[in-house]
Motif scaffolding. Sequence first.
Motif, mmCIF file in Angstrom:
data_model
loop_
_atom_site.group_PDB
_atom_site.id
_atom_site.type_symbol
_atom_site.label_atom_id
_atom_site.label_comp_id
_atom_site.label_asym_id
_atom_site.label_seq_id
_atom_site.Cartn_x
_atom_site.Cartn_y
_atom_site.Cartn_z
ATOM 1 N N GLN A 122 1.707 1.530 -8.039
ATOM 2 C CA GLN A 122 0.671 0.440 -8.364
ATOM 3 C C GLN A 122 -0.521 1.091 -9.543
ATOM 4 O OE1 GLN A 122 0.567 -3.008 -6.865
ATOM 5 N NE2 GLN A 122 -0.460 -3.178 -8.651
ATOM 6 N N GLY A 123 -0.823 2.322 -8.903
ATOM 7 C CA GLY A 123 -1.791 3.002 -9.823
ATOM 8 C C GLY A 123 -1.273 2.972 -11.378
ATOM 9 N N LEU A 154 0.725 -1.209 -0.039
ATOM 10 C CA LEU A 154 -0.111 -0.008 0.072
ATOM 11 C C LEU A 154 0.944 1.347 0.009
ATOM 12 C CD1 LEU A 154 -2.952 0.781 0.004
ATOM 13 C CD2 LEU A 154 -3.077 0.649 2.394
ATOM 14 N N ASN A 169 -12.927 -2.964 -1.835
ATOM 15 C CA ASN A 169 -11.516 -3.842 -2.581
ATOM 16 C C ASN A 169 -11.432 -5.159 -1.916
ATOM 17 O OD1 ASN A 169 -9.017 -4.001 -2.628
ATOM 18 N ND2 ASN A 169 -8.424 -2.167 -1.869
ATOM 19 N N TYR A 212 -9.367 3.869 -8.064
ATOM 20 C CA TYR A 212 -9.761 3.123 -8.919
ATOM 21 C C TYR A 212 -11.128 2.810 -9.064
ATOM 22 C CZ TYR A 212 -4.872 0.535 -8.546
ATOM 23 O OH TYR A 212 -3.651 0.234 -8.791
ATOM 24 N N THR A 266 -1.257 10.363 -7.741
ATOM 25 C CA THR A 266 -1.050 9.202 -8.539
ATOM 26 C C THR A 266 -2.090 9.526 -9.823
ATOM 27 O OG1 THR A 266 -0.906 7.790 -6.753
ATOM 28 C CG2 THR A 266 -1.594 6.900 -8.414
ATOM 29 N N ARG A 312 -5.601 3.422 8.385
ATOM 30 C CA ARG A 312 -4.343 3.633 7.915
ATOM 31 C C ARG A 312 -3.578 4.467 8.620
ATOM 32 N NH1 ARG A 312 -0.660 0.686 4.861
ATOM 33 N NH2 ARG A 312 0.652 2.061 3.894
ATOM 34 N N SER A 357 -6.852 5.107 0.949
ATOM 35 C CA SER A 357 -6.352 4.093 0.028
ATOM 36 C C SER A 357 -7.201 2.769 0.114
ATOM 37 C CB SER A 357 -4.703 3.886 0.697
ATOM 38 O OG SER A 357 -4.057 5.006 0.535
ATOM 39 N N LYS A 393 1.572 2.725 -3.566
ATOM 40 C CA LYS A 393 0.226 3.090 -4.286
ATOM 41 C C LYS A 393 0.320 3.875 -5.339
ATOM 42 C CE LYS A 393 -2.069 6.902 -1.792
ATOM 43 N NZ LYS A 393 -2.957 7.339 -1.238
#
Length: 335
Positions: free
Chosen positions: A23-24, A17, A291, A154, A178, A255, A149, A20
Amino acid sequence: MIETPYLLFLGDAPDALAAKVAQGIKDWRPENAVGQLSLPGCKADMKLTELSIEQAVEAGAKTLVIGVANRGGKIAQNWMDVLEKALIAGLDLASGLHNLLRNEPSLVALAEEHGRQLHDVRIPSVEYPIASGEPRSGMRLLAVGTDCSVGKMYTTLAMDAEARKRGLKSTFRPTGQTGILITGDGVPLDAVIADFMAGSIEWLTPPNDADHWDMIEGQGSLFHPSYSGVTLALVHGGAPDALVLCHEPTRPHMRGLPGYELPTLEALRDLSLTMARVVNPGVEVIGISINTQHMSEAEAEAYLAEVEERMGLPTVDPFRQGAARLVDALPAPKA
């Protein structure tokens, strides 16, 4: 303009995470990622080819992107050797951290010496207005979450892609580093001066055709003590007509805050509607985005079915299943 393709720098990210940003980019612009570069102890993996700086340059990389979004947005000192070598080798640098590349003397000197660019994407480039709260034409959707997150970006990216595939008028509106690196535009909301945050989102989502949808990337959570301010700015500046609730069910706590449990989806629904109806009394929750990346297929299906029955709303993992049912649920344009 940030030159592509990218070498995604994962640093020593403590978990997936924390990376991220990388990842994005990998998930939504895979053609822009030639590989990844990790430091010893890194716990994140984009499943891309691990490349040295020299190998990345040979593979055509133009920019090293810091793919980590750590707490506080700091450039770690043990990253500096990699960043300096990248500039010497002919790569530009791009970062979405609060700790700016342009404030690091060694990076500035090397960029000037080697003719390279330093891109700090978390720097507002516009003098945003103070929010007016005035109604404006067009339709707007905002993703709100039980935590940071959890999949808000997404969700809105997937909904925008599905809407455009159908020929609908839709624009993804990025509000974080991102999303900006994926699309090349947007508002770095958490770097905007507080008085202008809601106004920046009004600016980002201007009057539009009656049947045009702005899919607004969410940030933070109304329930997160550290980041609730950016969320409320999105709610009031976006004046959404529709909300999608986003949740990641396997987390033990908020988080970065072990002492805080995640709120229920019912609590998220009720508080989000209360806040959003301040500026748009007609707003409604149209669906739920879960998610399920840490669940098996069977676990995910069972959980989605339980939430849908309990909440009475279409419930999907838009990355795993697609966003068709969420787009189906969008309300009709305002008369």
